[in-house]
Every structure is written in C-alpha cells, then in structure tokens.
Design a protein around this motif. Structure first.
Motif, PDB file in Angstrom:
ATOM      1  N   GLY A   1       0.823  -1.210   0.000  1.00 54.83           N
ATOM      2  CA  GLY A   1       0.000   0.000   0.000  1.00 54.83           C
ATOM      3  C   GLY A   1       0.854   1.255   0.000  1.00 54.83           C
ATOM      4  N   PHE A   2       1.930   1.228   0.775  1.00 57.59           N
ATOM      5  CA  PHE A   2       2.862   2.363   0.798  1.00 57.59           C
ATOM      6  C   PHE A   2       3.479   2.586  -0.578  1.00 57.59           C
ATOM      7  CE2 PHE A   2       7.449   3.310   1.035  1.00 57.59           C
ATOM      8  CZ  PHE A   2       7.396   4.627   1.467  1.00 57.59           C
ATOM      9  N   LEU A   3       3.863   1.498  -1.255  1.00 54.48           N
ATOM     10  CA  LEU A   3       4.472   1.610  -2.580  1.00 54.48           C
ATOM     11  C   LEU A   3       3.493   2.189  -3.597  1.00 54.48           C
ATOM     12  CD1 LEU A   3       6.509  -1.713  -2.792  1.00 54.48           C
ATOM     13  CD2 LEU A   3       7.418   0.605  -2.613  1.00 54.48           C
ATOM     14  N   LYS A   4       2.235   1.733  -3.529  1.00 50.78           N
ATOM     15  CA  LYS A   4       1.223   2.259  -4.457  1.00 50.78           C
ATOM     16  C   LYS A   4       1.009   3.752  -4.221  1.00 50.78           C
ATOM     17  CE  LYS A   4      -1.286  -2.088  -5.095  1.00 50.78           C
ATOM     18  NZ  LYS A   4      -2.543  -2.834  -4.823  1.00 50.78           N
ATOM     19  N   GLY A   5       0.967   4.142  -2.936  1.00 49.35           N
ATOM     20  CA  GLY A   5       0.820   5.559  -2.617  1.00 49.35           C
ATOM     21  C   GLY A   5       2.001   6.376  -3.109  1.00 49.35           C
TER      22      GLY A   5
END
Length: 414
Positions: A276-280
């Motif tokens: 999720g952090f990477l997508k953000g």
C-alpha cells in the motif's frame, strides 16, 4: 503533415527561433527537464524499493502468520498469572480444521545442537519441519532434496544443511549429500544443501530434519515451538490470526482478553501495508512529476507567446506572401513540441543516470535497500506521449495568437 515535418525549412525556422533566444529557451526547458527527471528518478526508486521488498518476502507465502506461546498475563480457571504457554501438534491440527480461510498449518520446532563431522564440530540451529514448509518458505537447494513424506512417516534420520554448515564442516568441493553427521551424538545422513536466504523473517535456521524425527530424537512428545498458518488467497489474514488465537486460548485454557499469552507476526498484514505504501508512493510520484511537467510546459507556452509578439512583422510578411493561418499555427506548434520533447529526452537520460548512481550506492550487496531501481519502456513511452500532447496543447495558445495578427497591422509594427 509528414512532408512539412521532413522539410528542411521547417526545422531551419525552429532552430533560428531557438538561437535568437537561446538562454531564455534553455531556462524554460529546465522546467520540463526537471519534471521528467523527478518522474523517472522517483518511479525508479519506488521500483527499487518494491524489488527490495520482493527480495525480502520473495521466498515466503505472504498471506501467512506465525504464532508462538508466551506467558499468561491474566489468571484463569485456577491457573496463576505467568504460566508458560506450550503449543501442541493437536492445537495445530485444530486450527487447520476449524478456522475458516486457512489453507494449511505448519507446526515447527527448533533448538541449538552440536553437529560433528570427523574432527570438526560446531553449534548450529536446527528445526524439525514438515514437507509443507516448502510451500510457506521456498527452500533454495544447491544440491540434493528437501524432506519428503516418506522421511516423515518412517522417522528417517536425515538432515538438510545450510551452506554455512557445509563450509565449516566439509572440505572444499567435497560432496555433502550421502555423507553422515553426528547431531548431539545421533548419526544423520545429509540429503541436501540449501542456500541461506538473504533475509530471515524469524529465527535463523541452519539445518532441517523431519518433524517426526525431531519429536522422537529430542523427546518432544506432542509439544511444538510455533506454528505457521497460511491463509487462502482470498482470506483476510488478520481475521485468520484473530480467530486462530481465540481458538488456541480456548484449547489451552487462557483468558480471552489475555493479549500476551501468544506472540505473533502477521506477514500478510505487514506485506499489505508495504505494498500500500508503494502504491501511494507511485501515485504521488506521478502527481508530482506531471504537475511539474505541466508547469514547465506552461513556461514554454509563455515564452512562445513572447516570441510570437517579437515575430509580429515576420508573421505579417508570411501572411502577406500567402501563408495560411493553418501553416502559421503548425509552425508554432512544432516549435512547442520540439522544445518539450528535447527537454523531456534530456530529463529521461538524466533520470537514467540518477538511477545508475542510486543503484551503485544503495543497490549492491546483501544490505541493499533499493534493488535495481529502474523504469519500464512503457513508462518512458507514456512520458513522451504526455510531453507531445502537452506540447501540442500549449503550442496552440501562441499559435492562435499568431493567426489573429493581420498582415497590414503586422507590417506597420516597429
């Protein structure tokens, strides 16, 4: 249009316009260059972080949770606070049988042992494991094989050793598979050598023996050290963890509100947070990069408006000689696209060099934090298409401004 683009006069006019205002044009191109540089650099770094996470989790089934016993914190059903909680094989089977969303449960044991060969001996960590472990954590074998069901059923005294054990106990280039070792005085046959993972998510393991053999040799009975619970692909691994702990509390007579009785590490939940952090980060990168690009392209549009004003007489002469409004607009748009694409290509090249530098300093060795930072050809192509579209749109503003100039008024300009 193609004939116009390959016409020498078209590009001669573009370069003449650029040379007349060289410094001003370069400064306006910096905005586009910086936008592409940010886009390539940040996207490449995000990809490098993603690669490092994949390297960390790559050998594991990411929808897994590890559970082990601690000490109770709340008295319950006649048992005092501080009771040591011990999991059993029966507990593990109950979890697999009764908890919805569980794909399989792998019980495990571990202890420090003395391993000897000839005159060499050393202490290592050894685990009693089932063949299912290979589905939770892929064991990378250099030679031989891993534990199979036959080893389990017959309680064979076989062992799979790490490269570290091989290097410490065997001669260089010696064959390990088929040789025998003494493990706490018991003879075991080596059936495989595995490559140690770059990262360990849990206790470090130097060797694996069949779970059933471990129970027998070390007199473990039904007791196990910890269990690995792997959920089905669509299962909510956090709910699986909560349900499993509640069931284990009931089985071991622990208060439902005792949060310290069982320790756990939810790999699936942590992996979801990281992805999720990477997508953000990727979304933010595209947003910042495109916003910077738009700002840079608008700067080019403003410069072209100034250029059109400065070239009023020239445009008037061309109109008087028969140039159509379409031809005037086309020339201005080509100049806008040229400046944006050249600035963009320089940004792509600079971004590529930035990623090479990042990889050199942060992407090498076992401690690499950003592994192989890079962007795909698709991203580069999309960035160029965006530049062409933005350059065309922004070029239309000064182009329409130029076509509104009347030849007679333009020729009267001083």
């Amino acid at each position: 249009m193609l004939k116009f683009l390959i016409d020498k006069d078209t590009w001669q006019e573009v370069f003449d316009s650029f040379n007349k205002n060289k410094l001003r044009s370069i400064l306006t191109m910096v905005g586009v260059w910086w936008g592409i540089l940010l886009l390539i650099g940040l996207l490449g770094s995000a990809k490098g972080l993603e690669n490092s996470f994949k390297k960390l989790f790559g050998d594991f089934a990411t929808n897994s949770v590890f559970v082990w016993g601690n000490k109770t914190n709340i008295p319950f059903k006649g048992f005092q606070k501080g009771r040591r909680v011990r999991l059993t094989l029966t507990n593990a089977l109950k979890v697999e049988e009764h908890i919805p969303g569980v794909a399989f449960v792998v019980p495990r044991n571990q202890r420090q042992v003395n391993i000897e060969r000839k005159l060499s001996s050393e202490f290592f960590s050894i685990a009693g494991d089932m063949p299912l472990l290979n589905k939770v954590q892929k064991i990378k074998l250099k030679t031989g094989r891993f534990i199979n069901q036959g080893d389990m059923q017959e309680k064979r005294k076989v062992v799979v050793i790490s490269e570290d054990i091989y290097k410490q106990l065997f001669e260089v280039k010696a064959k390990a598979v088929g040789e025998y070792l003494q493990i706490d005085g018991v003879t075991f046959k080596v059936i495989g050598v595995f490559k140690e993972p770059d990262e360990n998510l849990g206790p470090s393991i130097d060797a694996h023996m069949p779970f059933s053999t471990f129970q027998q040799v070390f007199n473990q009975g039904d007791v196990i050290g910890w269990i690995t619970i792997t959920g089905q692909p669509t299962a909510d691994i956090k709910q699986v963890e909560a349900d499993a702990k509640l069931l284990l509390k009931n089985l071991t007579k622990i208060h439902p509100d005792d949060k310290r009785a069982f320790g756990s590490f939810n790999l699936g939940d942590n992996y979801a947070k990281l992805t999720g952090f990477l997508k953000g980060m990727q979304f933010l990168t595209w947003f910042v990069g495109i916003a910077t690009l738009i700002a840079g392209v608008f700067a080019i549009g403003n410069i072209l408006l100034i250029t059109v004003k400065e070239r009023t007489k020239e445009i008037g002469v061309r109109r008087a000689l028969g140039a159509t409004p379409y031809e005037i607009k086309r020339q201005i748009v080509v100049e806008a696209v040229f400046l944006t694409v050249v600035a963009g290509l320089l940004g792509i090249i600079s971004g590529g060099w930035i990623l090479i530098v990042i990889n050199h300093f942060y992407g090498q060795g076992a401690e690499a934090k950003i592994v192989n930072p890079s962007v795909s050809i698709t991203v580069v192509f999309v960035a160029l298409v965006i530049l062409v579209i933005l350059g065309t749109l922004i070029g239309l503003i000064p182009a329409f401004k130029a076509t509104k100039i009347k030849p007679i008024e333009a020729l009267r300009e001083e």
